[in-house]
Design an enzyme around this catalytic site. Structure first.
Site, PDB file in Angstrom:
ATOM      1  CG  ASP A 111      41.588  41.708  45.365  1.00  0.00           C
ATOM      2  OD1 ASP A 111      42.062  40.579  45.224  1.00  0.00           O
ATOM      3  OD2 ASP A 111      41.177  42.150  46.453  1.00  0.00           O
ATOM      4  CD  GLU A 156      39.189  58.500  28.446  1.00  0.00           C
ATOM      5  OE1 GLU A 156      40.236  58.996  28.945  1.00  0.00           O
ATOM      6  OE2 GLU A 156      38.075  58.602  28.972  1.00  0.00           O
TER       7      GLU A 156
HETATM    8  C1  GLC Z   1      41.513  38.351  46.633  1.00  0.00           C
HETATM    9  C2  GLC Z   1      42.996  38.110  46.688  1.00  0.00           C
HETATM   10  C3  GLC Z   1      43.339  37.516  48.006  1.00  0.00           C
HETATM   11  C4  GLC Z   1      42.941  38.495  49.071  1.00  0.00           C
HETATM   12  C5  GLC Z   1      41.482  38.889  48.948  1.00  0.00           C
HETATM   13  C6  GLC Z   1      41.181  40.090  49.755  1.00  0.00           C
HETATM   14  O1  GLC Z   1      40.784  37.178  46.689  1.00  0.00           O
HETATM   15  O2  GLC Z   1      43.382  37.316  45.604  1.00  0.00           O
HETATM   16  O3  GLC Z   1      44.694  37.200  48.106  1.00  0.00           O
HETATM   17  O4  GLC Z   1      43.151  37.934  50.328  1.00  0.00           O
HETATM   18  O5  GLC Z   1      41.156  39.223  47.634  1.00  0.00           O
HETATM   19  O6  GLC Z   1      41.751  41.211  49.158  1.00  0.00           O
END
Ligand code: GLC
Length: 558
Positions: free
Chosen positions: A225, A274
């Site tokens: 993310d 790993e």
């Molecule tokens: C990413 C996720 C989104 C979230 C953001 C903050 O873009 O896909 O859904 O709101 O990160 O974590």
């Protein structure tokens, strides 16, 4: 929990040096948004048990892997992208034993499992952050986040001019333990999502350990993310000027796509390598260009990076061809697969984006012309699945679901909806629980209600209603995914050969295969390129010629 609960999935990839031919090079990966996929206990909220029970559906659909959006312990300020404990499952989704059972069952069905990793920020309910607040200025834990004194005579102004992606300042002022106003902390997203300070070794250590925890659980990979956000420019410099959100994705920002992030991914790659069984990571990195995106998938970094330039391209032939060429060219030198995607939980579903005139971006608030949108979405999916590389499918797109654009205000939960000028405010529309059956409470989503209201008529789009109907979008996806597995010309690769075609029509060849796409609103006559393998609409073949209807894609086997 003991280690190695679920065995890794092995045996279907070629262990060539550098993993050039790993399973992910041509995988179709299905995104499950756990809140909205299937509700096993009937409380109106999807859960891991629900996902597990529906795994056979995913196997039959023909995907290779499942990516699950976050299911970790979280106050759900941003639907689970605010993680309080990276090693625990939120009770609303189940337990670690449920996760183990899910991974095990998936592997038995030959499906791989990718979990979401949220390293840019934690929840404000994370133990580190809570203690940092409690212990006050001087607490060593504050160094794991970005705490700063404010500007102005009394520190009443934010430390710099950065704006939150969800709207408003990217800083929130804290209150000291004695009740007086204190330092500010940085949050690129909601105030409940404080950004980690990745210059602090404890942060890096912790995430290496979290990676191992889930790898030991048997997961096949991670979706990272905000992979472009972890490192901030030294000194957290002002950007200057208002309207920063408009610059996102187009300009270099001091909090996005800093070169320092790549060292983190080199370390992670060594950990992934790993483990047996080709574990991978895919970057959610919104960068200004496909070339910048390619940096995340250099041979010693991550395996895939979503191609958001492609996702953001309108249904216009010349623009699609341009982004396809640029993407393949950018990936070729690094040897990574292009990773195509049309929808996810953050953008308007493509059946709705394409229902309005081009240029609306990734968030559309209009329902548009649904018939047109669906026709184009089907054609767009078939184009995507014909391109060399890997592709991601977002739950419900195989049903041709539109975005729900008319959710009542009181039902909405997207934190950005409630903040002025946030970029993402309408994401609830693509998160409405999916319909499994024609009738019944929540259309088979679960026994009870649905955390976001499902629109009337949702049942007609259900898995049940579409199964066995040869004209349905579900059967189109099934046919396309099966053909993609069988046809040697489809899947992995790094090039297409463009063929001459009328304006607005894309035609390209791959070995033994041709894909023709009419992006215009009128039927065109094209040469018949062989036998029709799959088509997104009714194509009439007449000897050596064929009529390709408006907004239609046809796959030909030559
Ligand atoms: C990413 C996720 C989104 C979230 C953001 C903050 O873009 O896909 O859904 O709101 O990160 O974590």
């Amino acid at each position: 929990m003991t280690q190695h609960l679920a065995a890794p999935l092995t045996g279907t990839s070629d262990d060539a040096p550098g993993h050039r031919h790993g399973w992910w090079q041509d995988a179709v990966i299905y995104q499950v948004y756990p809140r909205s996929f299937a509700d096993g206990n009937g409380d109106g909220m999807g859960d891991l048990d629900g996902v597990r029970r529906r795994l056979p559906y995913l196997r039959d659909l023909g995907v290779d892997a499942v990516w699950l959006s976050p299911f970790y312990a979280s106050p759900q300020a941003d639907a689970g992208y605010d993680v309080a404990d990276y090693r625990a499952i939120d009770p609303m989704f189940g337990t670690l034993l449920d996760a183990d059972a899910l991974i095990r069952d998936a592997h038995e069905l030959n499906l791989r499992v990718i979990v979401d990793l949220v390293p840019n920020h934690s929840s404000d309910a994370h133990e580190w952050f809570k203690r940092a607040l409690r212990e006050g200025p001087g607490s060593a834990l504050r160094e794991r986040y970005h705490f700063r004194p404010g500007k102005g005579a009394d520190g009443e102004l934010p430390p710099n001019d950065w704006e939150s992606i969800f709207g408003g300042p990217a800083w929130t002022r804290t209150t000291d333990p004695d009740g007086t106003p204190g330092d500010w902390y940085l949050h690129l997203f909601a105030p409940e999502q404080p950004d980690f300070n990745w210059d602090h070794p404890a942060v890096a250590d912790e995430f290496r350990s979290i990676l191992r925890f889930w790898l030991d659980m048997g997961v096949d990979g991670f979706r990272v993310d905000v992979a472009h956000g972890l490192v901030k420019a030294p000194g957290l410099p002002d950007i200057g000027g208002a309207g920063q959100l408009r610059l996102l994705g187009n300009d270099a920002m001091p909090f996005f796509d800093q070169d320092g992030v790549h060292e983190i991914y080199r370390q992670w790659r060594r950990i992934l390598d790993e483990y047996p069984g080709d574990r991978i990571a895919v970057a959610e990195a919104w960068t200004p260009t496909v070339e910048r995106t390619a940096n995340y998938v250099r041979p010693d970094e991550l395996h895939q990076a979503f191609n958001f330039q492609y996702l953001g391209t309108s249904w216009v032939g010349s623009e699609l061809r341009e982004v396809i060429d640029a993407s393949l060219a950018a990936m070729r030198p690094v040897g990574a697969p292009a990773t195509w995607v049309l929808s996810n939980h953050d953008v308007t579903r493509h059946a709705t984006r394409f229902a309005s005139p081009p240029g609306g971006g990734t968030q559309t608030r209009e329902a548009g012309d649904r018939t047109l949108g669906l026709r184009r979405a089907r054609a767009a999916t078939l184009l995507m699945l014909a391109l060399p590389g890997s592709a991601y499918v977002y739950q419900g797109e195989e049903l041709g679901l539109p975005d729900v654009t008319d959710l009542p205000d009181e039902a909405r939960q997207d934190p950005s909806y409630f903040r002025a000028d946030g970029q993402d405010g309408f994401r609830d529309g693509c998160r409405v629980p999916i319909p499994w059956t024609r009738e019944g409470s929540s259309y088979g989503f679960g026994g009870g209600g649905s955390w976001l209201p499902q629109p009337e008529g949702w049942g007609a789009l259900s898995v049940e209603a579409q199964t066995g109907d040869p004209g349905s979008t579900l059967e189109l996806y099934r046919a396309a995914l099966a053909a993609r597995k069988e046809h040697p010309g489809l899947g992995a690769g790094d090039a297409v050969e463009w063929l001459d075609a009328p304006e607005g029509v894309l035609a390209f060849a791959r070995p033994g295969f041709v894909c023709t796409v009419n992006t215009t609103g009128t039927a065109v006559r094209i040469p018949a390129h062989g036998r029709v393998l799959v088509a997104s609409g009714p194509v009439a073949v007449d000897g050596a010629e064929a009529e390709l209807p408006a907004d239609t894609t046809v796959w030909w086997t030559v």
